[in-house]
Scaffold this active site. Structure first.
Site, PDB file in Angstrom:
ATOM      1  N   TYR A  58      24.876  48.526  29.110  1.00  0.00           N
ATOM      2  CA  TYR A  58      25.354  49.205  30.317  1.00  0.00           C
ATOM      3  C   TYR A  58      26.510  50.139  29.975  1.00  0.00           C
ATOM      4  O   TYR A  58      26.538  51.300  30.409  1.00  0.00           O
ATOM      5  CB  TYR A  58      25.800  48.183  31.355  1.00  0.00           C
ATOM      6  N   LYS A  78      26.795  54.329  30.255  1.00  0.00           N
ATOM      7  CA  LYS A  78      27.825  55.047  30.998  1.00  0.00           C
ATOM      8  C   LYS A  78      28.596  56.010  30.095  1.00  0.00           C
ATOM      9  O   LYS A  78      29.024  57.084  30.532  1.00  0.00           O
ATOM     10  CB  LYS A  78      28.772  54.060  31.678  1.00  0.00           C
TER      11      LYS A  78
END
Length: 230
Positions: A141, A145
């Site tokens: 994750y 990002k």
């Protein structure tokens, strides 16, 4: 700066969590219509909210959406996903799919709507990053990002030629379904959305929504060990 009053806005992932807060704040700021997308959209009671189906990892789905709403002034790339475990605990295919959703999904939507924004005079693209664009230790994750931050910076350069404002939004834990089970201090989504509206109106390029985000942004100038999540 981007005019919101009278605008037509697209918010991906706009029927829950932070996306719903974006939609509400934009309507409050005077937007005429907010198109809110979901994989399986639900009916809305406010006629100014128009639910539409979208799967950001599907080229055909993105193309259909661009045909449905050829009048958008502002695009908010909010849709995203996460997976548990670290980079070594997931199959590469799972990590690749997450990157497809969180990074290439935003690119697909931006590519599809950039010509629309150009025809409307420039408008704006808002990409929702995270403090994890800079802070390590959160697996795939966080990688997604960080990649989205880089993508946004490149898009800002390319879209400047057509007068499109590009806003990158960084935030820490925010009170949405994704982190609801975590017992940690959380941002109010309405506060984050209000900051994004202010950035659009002022012509800003970046929103640092909370103190933890400002801390990690400042830490970029120091040793990489200072970027680890505790």
């Amino acid at each position: 700066m981007t005019e919101i009053k009278g605008a037509r806005v697209l918010v991906t992932g706009g029927q829950r969590g932070l996306g719903r807060a974006f939609a509400a704040a934009l309507l409050e700021a005077g937007a005429e219509t907010v198109y809110v997308t979901a994989r399986r959209p639900e009916p809305e009671t406010d006629p100014r909210l128009v639910p539409l189906a979208l799967e950001v990892s599907d080229d055909a789905s993105v193309a259909r959406l661009a045909e449905q709403v050829p009048d958008v002034d502002i695009v908010v790339n909010n849709a995203g996903a996460t997976i548990p475990n670290g980079l070594l605990g997931n199959d590469v295919a799972e990590v690749a799919h997450l990157l497809d959703v969180n990074v290439l999904g935003a690119l697909r939507v931006t590519q599809a709507f950039a010509p629309v924004l150009a025809r409307k005079g420039g408008g704006a693209v808002v990409n929702v990053h995270s403090v994890l664009s800079w802070a390590s230790g959160t697996g795939a994750y966080g990688v997604s990002k960080a990649a989205l931050w880089s993508l946004t910076n490149s898009l800002r350069h390319e879209l400047a030629k057509q007068g499109t404002q590009v806003v990158g939004v960084h935030l820490g834990y925010t009170d949405t379904d994704m982190v609801r089970a975590l017992d940690v201090p959380k941002n109010d989504p309405r506060d984050v959305a209000a900051q994004v509206v202010e950035a659009l109106l002022k012509g800003d390029s970046e929103v640092l929504a909370d103190e933890v985000t400002r801390h990690f942004k400042a830490a970029l100038s120091g040793p990489v060990e200072g970027l680890a999540v505790a």
